[in-house]
Design an enzyme around this catalytic site. Sequence first.
Site, PDB file in Angstrom:
ATOM      1  N   ARG A 124     -11.592  -8.869  24.882  1.00  0.00           N
ATOM      2  CA  ARG A 124     -10.342  -8.320  24.362  1.00  0.00           C
ATOM      3  C   ARG A 124      -9.282  -8.342  25.456  1.00  0.00           C
ATOM      4  NH1 ARG A 124     -11.576  -1.795  23.647  1.00  0.00           N
ATOM      5  NH2 ARG A 124     -11.871  -1.356  25.855  1.00  0.00           N
ATOM      6  N   ASN A 162      -3.029  -0.981  22.733  1.00  0.00           N
ATOM      7  CA  ASN A 162      -4.138  -0.069  23.000  1.00  0.00           C
ATOM      8  C   ASN A 162      -4.469  -0.089  24.479  1.00  0.00           C
ATOM      9  OD1 ASN A 162      -6.301   1.707  21.944  1.00  0.00           O
ATOM     10  ND2 ASN A 162      -7.620   0.181  22.888  1.00  0.00           N
ATOM     11  N   GLU A 163      -4.500   1.081  25.076  1.00  0.00           N
ATOM     12  CA  GLU A 163      -4.860   1.185  26.494  1.00  0.00           C
ATOM     13  C   GLU A 163      -4.271   0.015  27.275  1.00  0.00           C
ATOM     14  OE1 GLU A 163      -9.098   1.753  26.880  1.00  0.00           O
ATOM     15  OE2 GLU A 163      -8.898   3.885  26.520  1.00  0.00           O
ATOM     16  N   GLU A 320      -8.575   9.617  22.517  1.00  0.00           N
ATOM     17  CA  GLU A 320      -9.948   9.132  22.335  1.00  0.00           C
ATOM     18  C   GLU A 320     -10.870   9.935  23.232  1.00  0.00           C
ATOM     19  OE1 GLU A 320     -10.669   5.033  23.229  1.00  0.00           O
ATOM     20  OE2 GLU A 320      -8.899   4.338  22.145  1.00  0.00           O
ATOM     21  N   TRP A 328     -20.436   1.416  27.854  1.00  0.00           N
ATOM     22  CA  TRP A 328     -19.951   0.554  28.930  1.00  0.00           C
ATOM     23  C   TRP A 328     -20.333   1.021  30.326  1.00  0.00           C
ATOM     24  CZ3 TRP A 328     -16.758   4.001  31.293  1.00  0.00           C
ATOM     25  CH2 TRP A 328     -16.101   4.942  30.486  1.00  0.00           C
ATOM     26  N   GLU A 368     -19.467  -2.943  20.885  1.00  0.00           N
ATOM     27  CA  GLU A 368     -19.535  -1.472  20.905  1.00  0.00           C
ATOM     28  C   GLU A 368     -20.519  -0.909  19.891  1.00  0.00           C
ATOM     29  OE1 GLU A 368     -15.336  -0.561  20.706  1.00  0.00           O
ATOM     30  OE2 GLU A 368     -15.194  -0.617  22.896  1.00  0.00           O
ATOM     31  N   LYS A 369     -21.491  -1.732  19.495  1.00  0.00           N
ATOM     32  CA  LYS A 369     -22.389  -1.238  18.442  1.00  0.00           C
ATOM     33  C   LYS A 369     -23.278  -0.087  18.916  1.00  0.00           C
ATOM     34  CE  LYS A 369     -25.715  -5.067  18.852  1.00  0.00           C
ATOM     35  NZ  LYS A 369     -24.992  -5.764  19.945  1.00  0.00           N
ATOM     36  N   PHE A 370     -23.412   0.081  20.229  1.00  0.00           N
ATOM     37  CA  PHE A 370     -24.199   1.228  20.706  1.00  0.00           C
ATOM     38  C   PHE A 370     -23.317   2.325  21.301  1.00  0.00           C
ATOM     39  CE2 PHE A 370     -27.448  -2.222  20.850  1.00  0.00           C
ATOM     40  CZ  PHE A 370     -28.106  -1.784  19.698  1.00  0.00           C
ATOM     41  N   HIS A 371     -22.067   2.376  20.847  1.00  0.00           N
ATOM     42  CA  HIS A 371     -21.152   3.459  21.233  1.00  0.00           C
ATOM     43  C   HIS A 371     -21.231   4.522  20.148  1.00  0.00           C
ATOM     44  CE1 HIS A 371     -17.430   5.541  22.240  1.00  0.00           C
ATOM     45  NE2 HIS A 371     -17.269   4.773  23.298  1.00  0.00           N
TER      46      HIS A 371
END
Length: 679
Positions: A124, A162-163, A320, A328, A368-371
């Site tokens: 990204r 974003n950020e 957030e 991460w 980010e599937k494990f966030h």
Amino acid sequence: MNRPLATTERSLARPRYEHRGIDFGCDYNPEQWDRSVWREDVALMREVGISLVAVNIFGWSELQSPDGSLDFSGLDEIIGLLHDAGIRVNLGTGTASPPPWLTTRHPEILPVVSDGTTRFPGGRQAWCPSSPVFRQYALALVDAVAERYGEHPAVALWHVSNELGCHNALCYCDRSAAAFREWLRARYGSIAALNRAWGTSFWSQRYTDWEEIGTPRLTLSTRNPGQVLDFSRFSSDELLSYYRAEQAVIRRHSSAPITTNFMVTAHIRELDYWTWAPEVDVIANDHYLDHRLEHPAAELAFAADLTRGLSHGAPWMLMEHSTGSVNWQPHNLAKAPGQMLRDSLQHVARGADSLCFFQWRASVQGSEKFHSALIPHAGTDSALWREALELGDVLERLGEVAGTRVVADVALLFSWEAWWAADAENRPSEAVSYLDQVWAIHRALRAAGAEVDVVRPGADLSGYRLIVVPGLHLVRDQEAATVDAAVAAGAHTLITFYSGIVDENDRVRPGGYPAVWRDLLGIRVEEFAPVLPGDVVSLESGGRASLWTERMVAHDADVVDRFVGGPAAGMPALTRRRGTAGDGDAWYLGTFPDEAALARILDDVLTAAGANRLADAHADVDVVRRAGTDRTYRFIINNGTDDLVHRARGTDLVTGEGVSGSIRIPAGAVRVIREDMTS
Ligand code: GAL
């Protein structure tokens, strides 16, 4: 577009973001889900009490096709669903990440890192902040989004990109080099002035033409520190100018407030948020506990105090944070039961009036599937969801806290520029970092129950009893003078080592450190004498210190403590110049004491300054107060493993129970007392 931004510049006619009680919000990425899930999601948002939802953050490739055509049907539908449910929208402009068709068509927008190699799409933020091509496409998208939704009644806030700068703050490409040169021309006017500012007579670096100057790409040795420092300033300004460009486009279509999510403080240091803060309509921060640090909870408290500082004390938004683990860090720790509530209210205690999460529903694909999320993979039959329901209830009960403010009588000076300069290549000790000093001092103040505002150098210091200046390596003369003036007016100060060493051009002030505050402190440091990591330096008081000592003479100050061993044995480690005729005391700390020794020092300093201290605070217990005109709220956050009995009178808004004299706060719990003003 590339001129240096004056720090005092402000847009006029600023709309305000209206918090509704304590907003409970989240990022929602409906494009990751089948439309059939959307209605269920909105119903669950209502159930848990969500009142503000950020959408279209990474929407670009969904919205726009390579031929430029736009399909708003999905966004129309989701905004409509949210609106019908009475949920306000925090609308992303969608520009955070360019779609693959754009980077394929225009590879020149890709960012280049310090070794000169390109970074590619597939992650990204693959765009150069100075790219006119990226800007042209992005602003066209913003124009279309703002035109379509600019007057939509659901849109309570605009969320630019974003950020900004999370990954792409420093771009070293040729386009960035050209923009850097324009910025330097505006700053210095002449090559001669630039040569003076960067000290280019060193190592045969003298420039004769602007075209000779590039971005500070990696060299065989270390780089010119003036050039690196200015590149940091330029890079921050460049992204801010990008923010302003999006803001100007939105303003053509909408009068709703506009912001973007900051990243204060642990891992991102590239943006000088003191210069950004006046540009946003409400300060919004993203914060994630960082378990790579020794004291993650203390860092959270510092970040929240700094975010409030950026907001000049006004309520701010936590845009957030996470219900549980992130994805991460090397080791992504789950939160302990109750920790989500505790961490959430830590932000509220320190001034947040909006509490938002990344994200609503845990992704099942992508990086980010494990966030964690409000709805975890396990679904609503889960402890995380039940904790979210509890949080929703508590935030509703805390609604009356909104609008109140923390009232602090201690100011801590913090500066991104000083951070850049202090942590540069070739410093006296790589083991000493700016943030470590800042965090240690803030942690000790917090443990002592002091209420601390984090302010920028040069800020108005009137009204503070104590001004704390940890490791402020770079400081301008006029900024330094505000500390002198505050002390002359009766405030006390504590300045710690490596402060006041260089001016804004990273030029050392000769004659003994810290030249700018030598008179104020009554001391003169002749030589830095850092010690190796792991070595302990004993102090005469019995305390222990590490990492740093210095060879110092106290010519007009009391020596409160001395080094017993180490390279500065026998020399002052802590001094105090006592105020006379209404002046405050000026303390100087020339080492890095351990936690116990620092606690003792701050105890003495706070007591001498007469600063307010909230009872029962200690390293594991935060006690913070927010005050309105006719009411005060006391937050007690027990991060420790022991129950605590705290004296108070009033009503606990978390449990709804009356408190008449004292309240038991179990280990891991948080309580918010509306204080009885009559007692
Ligand atoms: C932030 C970002 C979010 C998400 C989150 C994960 O950096 O704005 O989009 O990636 O981190 O912790």
